[in-house]
Motif scaffolding. Structure first.
Motif, PDB file in Angstrom:
ATOM      1  N   GLN A 145       0.873  -1.255  -0.036  1.00 52.75           N
ATOM      2  CA  GLN A 145       0.011   0.165  -0.065  1.00 52.75           C
ATOM      3  C   GLN A 145       0.937   1.284  -0.021  1.00 52.75           C
ATOM      4  O   GLN A 145       0.492   2.335   0.594  1.00 52.75           O
ATOM      5  N   LYS A 190      -3.049   1.050  15.439  1.00 57.05           N
ATOM      6  CA  LYS A 190      -3.981   0.323  14.194  1.00 57.05           C
ATOM      7  C   LYS A 190      -3.006  -0.028  12.940  1.00 57.05           C
ATOM      8  O   LYS A 190      -3.153  -0.910  12.378  1.00 57.05           O
ATOM      9  N   LEU A 191      -1.865   1.084  12.849  1.00 55.26           N
ATOM     10  CA  LEU A 191      -1.146   0.657  11.417  1.00 55.26           C
ATOM     11  C   LEU A 191      -0.022  -0.587  12.138  1.00 55.26           C
ATOM     12  O   LEU A 191       0.000  -1.262  11.243  1.00 55.26           O
ATOM     13  N   TYR A 193      -0.953  -2.937  13.680  1.00 50.74           N
ATOM     14  CA  TYR A 193      -1.675  -4.461  13.292  1.00 50.74           C
ATOM     15  C   TYR A 193      -1.608  -4.462  11.778  1.00 50.74           C
ATOM     16  O   TYR A 193      -1.785  -5.778  11.407  1.00 50.74           O
ATOM     17  N   GLU A 194      -2.198  -3.627  11.047  1.00 47.56           N
ATOM     18  CA  GLU A 194      -2.000  -3.498   9.644  1.00 47.56           C
ATOM     19  C   GLU A 194      -0.702  -4.046   9.059  1.00 47.56           C
ATOM     20  O   GLU A 194      -0.727  -4.901   7.915  1.00 47.56           O
ATOM     21  N   GLN A 197      -0.706  -7.706   9.417  1.00 47.47           N
ATOM     22  CA  GLN A 197      -1.380  -8.268   8.397  1.00 47.47           C
ATOM     23  C   GLN A 197      -0.706  -8.538   7.239  1.00 47.47           C
ATOM     24  O   GLN A 197      -0.862  -9.595   6.440  1.00 47.47           O
ATOM     25  N   GLN A 198       0.197  -7.475   6.811  1.00 49.28           N
ATOM     26  CA  GLN A 198       1.047  -7.488   5.598  1.00 49.28           C
ATOM     27  C   GLN A 198       2.056  -8.501   5.740  1.00 49.28           C
ATOM     28  O   GLN A 198       2.096  -9.387   4.588  1.00 49.28           O
TER      29      GLN A 198
END
Length: 257
Positions: A145, A190-191, A193-194, A197-198
């Motif tokens: 992203q 939040k980031l 955790y993202e 996920q990546q």
């Protein structure tokens, strides 16, 4: 020799590292199975980052062996370890801050024909490769992203975006094993955790194996298959996430319970 499916991708055998009179890593042995997300946790100063440096050959072993795909890589230089399929990220992203995001990602490409002196003067021999590498870089940036920031200087990214850029740069080296040292340090929850996920998608979509140093246990434990715990240079505990989370000794070391 055919690959042994039962052999771990990475094997550490009685690893030791001394800095003068200080023993930072003391007789550590562990395995990282192919395709796993393995956590490496422990209090500050427990030897985690030193262990990552030893695997990546950024520093020399005092004793022990590092085996990767069954090969002893203990005496190889760091660039040779990278060529064999081990890439690593740092606590503080090691980026070229005055270069764009795209240029940072293009740096680690292996075996670039245009860098070879007998091909470099003749554009026709390497321009197709360059175009292919650029397309791969675009795909990698899209995956993490960051594609919309391709022409942004690395220095202008946020802290979380810098972490993602470092992961993207690692991917351009086509690693089998990715070593990440606190990939969410200094990043908003939040980031953070993202980012994990990546990381999970890298394993699921590309079969990349990961060994991750992380202090945010509440995030790591949602993604890790197995966890090793270090303390004072030693391996204190190992096991599945639920076993580590309920281990009384681990809780005492971390939380004083």
């Amino acid at each position: 020799m055919p690959e042994d499916p039962a052999r771990p991708l990475l094997e550490l055998k009685s690893i030791r590292k001394d800095f003068g009179g200080l023993r930072a890593v003391d007789d550590v042995s562990l395995d990282v199975p192919k395709g796993a997300i393995v956590g490496l946790i422990g209090p500050n100063g427990s030897g985690k980052s030193t262990l990552i440096n030893l695997i990546a050959r950024a520093t020399n072993l005092s004793a022990g062996q590092v085996l990767f795909n069954g090969e002893n890589i203990s005496d190889l230089a760091s660039d040779e370890v990278f060529r064999r399929g081990i890439a690593r990220g740092y606590q503080e992203p090691a980026l070229y801050f005055k270069m764009t995001v795209l240029d940072n990602v293009l740096l680690p490409v292996k075996d670039q024909r245009g860098e070879q002196p007998w091909y470099a003067p003749w554009r026709r021999y390497w321009q197709g490769d360059e175009a292919a590498h650029a397309q791969t870089a675009v795909d990698v940036l899209a995956q993490v992203q960051l594609l919309q920031h391709y022409d942004t200087l690395a220095s202008d990214l946020s802290g979380g975006q810098m972490k993602l850029l470092e992961i993207a740069r690692c991917l351009m080296g086509r690693p089998e094993l990715l070593l990440l040292d606190e990939p969410t340090a200094g990043v908003a929850p939040k980031l953070a955790y993202e980012i994990f996920q990546q990381i999970a998608r890298l394993r699921d979509d590309h079969g990349i194996t990961l060994l991750i140093v992380e202090h945010r246990l509440e995030i790591l434990f949602d993604f890790a298959d197995y966890v090793y715990v270090m303390h004072l240079g030693n391996l204190l505990a190992q096991g599945k996430v639920d076993d580590i989370a309920s281990d009384a000794t681990v809780r005492e070391v971390y939380f004083g319970d």
